[in-house]
Design an enzyme around this catalytic site. Structure first.
Site, PDB file in Angstrom:
ATOM      1  N   ASP A 450     -93.752 -59.350  72.266  1.00 22.13           N
ATOM      2  CA  ASP A 450     -94.050 -58.302  73.250  1.00 22.13           C
ATOM      3  C   ASP A 450     -94.616 -58.913  74.531  1.00 22.13           C
ATOM      4  OD1 ASP A 450     -94.388 -55.743  74.251  1.00 22.13           O
ATOM      5  OD2 ASP A 450     -95.658 -55.043  72.610  1.00 22.13           O
ATOM      6  N   ASP A 519     -90.240 -47.645  74.949  1.00 21.58           N
ATOM      7  CA  ASP A 519     -91.340 -47.044  74.184  1.00 21.58           C
ATOM      8  C   ASP A 519     -91.148 -45.539  74.061  1.00 21.58           C
ATOM      9  OD1 ASP A 519     -92.684 -49.311  73.539  1.00 21.58           O
ATOM     10  OD2 ASP A 519     -94.189 -49.164  75.121  1.00 21.58           O
TER      11      ASP A 519
HETATM   12  C1  DGJ Z   1     -95.737 -52.095  73.456  1.00 24.58           C
HETATM   13  C2  DGJ Z   1     -94.528 -51.998  72.556  1.00 24.58           C
HETATM   14  O1  DGJ Z   1     -93.421 -51.548  73.250  1.00 24.58           O
HETATM   15  C3  DGJ Z   1     -94.884 -51.084  71.383  1.00 24.58           C
HETATM   16  O2  DGJ Z   1     -93.765 -50.891  70.562  1.00 24.58           O
HETATM   17  C4  DGJ Z   1     -96.030 -51.692  70.632  1.00 24.58           C
HETATM   18  O3  DGJ Z   1     -95.635 -52.901  70.049  1.00 24.58           O
HETATM   19  C5  DGJ Z   1     -97.213 -51.911  71.551  1.00 24.58           C
HETATM   20  N1  DGJ Z   1     -96.861 -52.628  72.718  1.00 24.58           N
HETATM   21  C6  DGJ Z   1     -98.320 -52.634  70.830  1.00 24.58           C
HETATM   22  O4  DGJ Z   1     -99.370 -52.959  71.632  1.00 24.58           O
END
Ligand code: DGJ
Length: 697
Positions: A450, A519
């Site tokens: 991430d 997201d």
């Molecule tokens: C952003 C990601 O897109 C989410 O799926 C998740 O992993 C969060 N970060 C966790 O902090």
């Protein structure tokens, strides 16, 4: 042989397209052709010779140069801009030589006519994939450093004309990848990232048509950049009917000091042409990404469970095992623990940088959880965010100087975090050591990588060269860390995530197997986002989860169907799902397994766009045309509604296909040309699975 060399003229031919350029009478490397493959070498146009049009627009300005460097009277957007040690800022390139390597790669060597500088334009022809790769390298053959201020990967010229339309992708966090189409008019249209990563806002992809292309018809010239940092696309239409697209590293705040005897190489740009509309342009990219870019493009992706939207930071051994038990019963194959598992990570304000299990949540390390997950028949995966550090972490306390920062400015915190300077080799080595340890000590088969903020105060006080090199050195550092870990742990599957789809590009897909698209997991919103993503990327890279977003409003089946259009994942709180929901999910997961090869490895046909229609549909057809999966969605139309027929694509007209569920049998022609009536209520969806049948009707 895909490359033909004629005297001072080169033709690159793929299966159906061609690209040609040559030297004109003034010795300038001049673009001649990009489009459908022609029959005879003599069919390709000759280079335009020097001409003048008043004292305001001389020959240099009017020549469609293959790679114009800033010099003389070129008032167009140049590809290269350099300052020599004596302050001269003109680059006068002359053709030197050309060579062909491995049958498919042409290198054109140019030299400055005064300064010790060599520039090479590289072209690799992917004959079967109908694509051309272009990149540029520059060598300082002298004794003094020179400063590069701009160096694009390529300039893509369109046939003479100024009536084109540009398609591109735009968006923001939670709302990525919307298709925009707009006329290209005189001037320069710029798309870019200045965020140190690819970004949610634009994607380094362009597609240009003559204004009326459809999914199946119309000429499309398209291209993309394999780069995960700052990039720029500058599409210029001149007042002399010349339309061209520059693509490469963003020159905003960029500089690179090229030391004597050093070479700088740009990222690659890929370009293609099709007369068969947007659909075919996507097929070309999908096939290429699966066959030539992805490390394991031909393997099926596992159905995963991800804990993020269920538990957020509140992870622990017992609670994860509880979720895993239900996941395993439903047929899930990979259990991924998201954020919250590492040292002192209870919220987003601490822990990043300290990549070992939190002693309170996992007193015996990750092994008991992983063993339990493996005993249930699932692989185990883990979330990390290596490029980041919270000021409240052991790492930051030990190495505050490892962050990107200007010493005299306050570093802006976003999500309470700062960015590690990935250009530094000590940072790279630290991360390689930490993550290698994690992967060596634990049976981790999947990593979600991430990256949750964009850059600010982009300083590097003790930089080895110009501080502005950080934009490029950061990305090379990222690639080095990731590639080293990949080499050490070849069985691990990697996901690229940057707060959803902030890092989706062909550069990262050399490392990552799949991408977390957004997201935003609300299914109706996701239809548009996925359509945008599908312009470039194949379905096996498109990770899509069924979560609790829209639960109680959007039926579980609809939410599943949307996610089944890509690499299926589940992200809902399974402990909150009732028995009916779990049973329905189990059946849908089983159904996905039956169509997974068609979706992940087949050809995609966008039948009806969700951006334009409340009844939308996508279809996947296996490469051998023996099976097809069709997904139809109705979002909202007020009643009484009239729904149109749906016409399938990509089937063999003569073959007989049977609907696996209803046993209805028709020829491919019947399914494609007579159309299927659609009967759906609002927020209803359906999957039709067709199989070619051996017997006649
Ligand atoms: C952003 C990601 O897109 C989410 O799926 C998740 O992993 C969060 N970060 C966790 O902090």
């Amino acid at each position: 042989m895909p490359i033909h060399t004629l005297p001072n003229y080169w033709i690159l031919e793929t299966r159906t397209t061609a690209y040609a350029f040559g030297l004109n009478e003034a010795g300038l490397l001049t673009h001649c052709y990009w489009g459908q493959r022609l029959t005879q070498p003599g069919d390709y146009p000759q280079p335009v010779n020097p001409m003048n049009w008043a004292s305001f627009s001389g020959s240099a300005h009017l020549t469609p140069e293959e790679y114009p460097a800033y010099a003389g009277t070129k008032f167009i957007d140049p590809c290269l801009k350099i300052t020599f040690p004596d302050g001269v800022r003109d680059v006068v390139l002359r053709f030197d030589s050309a060579d062909i390597t491995e049958n498919d790669t042409l290198s054109i060597h140019l030299k400055d006519d005064h300064y010790p500088l060599k520039l090479t334009l590289h072209y690799r022809v992917y004959e079967q994939h109908d694509l051309i790769e272009r990149w540029t390298s520059i060598e300082n053959t002298g004794e003094s450093p020179i400063t590069i201020e701009r160096i694009y990967s390529a300039e893509w010229h369109l046939p003479r004309g100024d009536q084109y339309r540009l398609s591109h992708l735009t968006g923001r966090w939670l709302d990525e990848m919307h298709i925009r189409r707009e006329p290209l008019i005189q001037g320069i249209k710029i798309l870019e990232s200045r965020r140190i990563t690819t970004s949610h806002h634009h994607n380094p992809w362009f597609a240009i048509d003559e204004g009326s292309a459809t999914e199946d018809n119309g000429k499309i010239w398209f291209g993309t950049l394999a780069w995960s940092g700052n990039w720029k696309i500058a599409a210029e239409v001149t007042d002399f009917m010349s339309t061209r697209v520059n693509i490469g590293l963003n020159d905003f705040d960029f500089a690179w000091v090229l030391q004597p005897k050093e070479t700088f190489t740009t990222p690659s740009s890929f370009g293609g042409f099709t007369p068969n509309g947007w659909g075919e342009a996507s097929h070309i990219l999908h096939n290429f990404i699966r066959d030539r870019v992805l490390p394991r493009g031909d393997t099926l992706r596992k159905i995963l469970y991800n804990s993020w939207e269920a538990t957020f930071f509140d992870v622990g051994e017992a609670s994860q095992i509880e979720l895993a038990k239900i996941a395993a019963q439903m047929g899930i194959e990979l259990f991924v623990m998201d954020d919250g598992w590492f040292h002192k990570r209870d919220l987003d304000n601490a822990g990043l940088g300290d990549w070992w299990p939190d002693e309170r949540k996992f007193p015996n390390g990750l092994k008991p959880l992983i063993d339990a997950v493996n005993a249930m028949g699932m692989d185990f995966g883990l979330w990390i965010e290596p490029e980041m550090v919270n000021p409240d972490s052991d790492l930051y306390r030990a190495h505050p100087d490892w962050t990107i920062h200007f010493p005299t400015r306050t570093s802006t915190q976003l999500r309470s975090q700062l960015i590690l300077n990935m250009g530094r080799s000590d940072v790279q080595d630290y991360l390689i050591g930490q993550i290698d340890k994690l992967l060596s000590e634990n049976n981790i088969r999947f990593i979600k990588w991430d990256m949750n903020r964009n850059v600010s105060e982009p300083g590097w006080p003790d930089a080895p060269g110009d501080q502005r090199e950080i934009w490029v050195r950061y990305v090379y550092g990222l690639y080095r860390v990731w590639q080293t870990l990949k080499d050490k742990h070849p069985d691990v599957i990697w996901q690229s995530c940057s707060g959803g789809g902030g890092r989706a590009d062909m550069g990262i897909l050399r490392l990552a197997d799949q991408i977390w698209v957004s997201d935003n997991t609300e299914a109706t919103a996701r239809l548009n986002i996925q359509e945008g993503f599908s312009q470039i990327f194949p379905a096996n890279t498109m990770e899509a989860w069924v979560t609790d977003a829209g639960r109680g409003i959007v039926p579980l089946e609809f939410r599943f169907h949307v996610s089944m259009c890509g690499t299926l994942g589940i992200g809902g709180h399974l402990l909150h799902w009732n028995e009916n929901e779990r049973q329905e999910a189990t059946q849908l997961i089983a159904q996905y397994k039956t169509i997974r090869p068609i979706v992940q490895l087949g050809d995609l046909y966008r039948l009806r766009s969700p951006q334009e229609n409340p009844v939308s549909a996508v279809q996947y057809v296996s490469k051998d045309q023996s099976e097809s999966a069709i997904f139809i969605f109705r979002t909202f139309i007020s009643e009484p509604a009239q729904l149109p027929n749906l016409y399938l694509k990509g089937l063999e007209p003569e073959a007989i296909y049977e609907n696996v569920k209803t046993h209805e049998r028709k020829s491919g022609a019947g399914w494609m040309y007579a159309g299927i009536p659609i009967t759906l209520n609002n927020l209803q969806s359906i999957i039709i699975h067709l199989k070619r049948s051996a017997t006649n009707i």
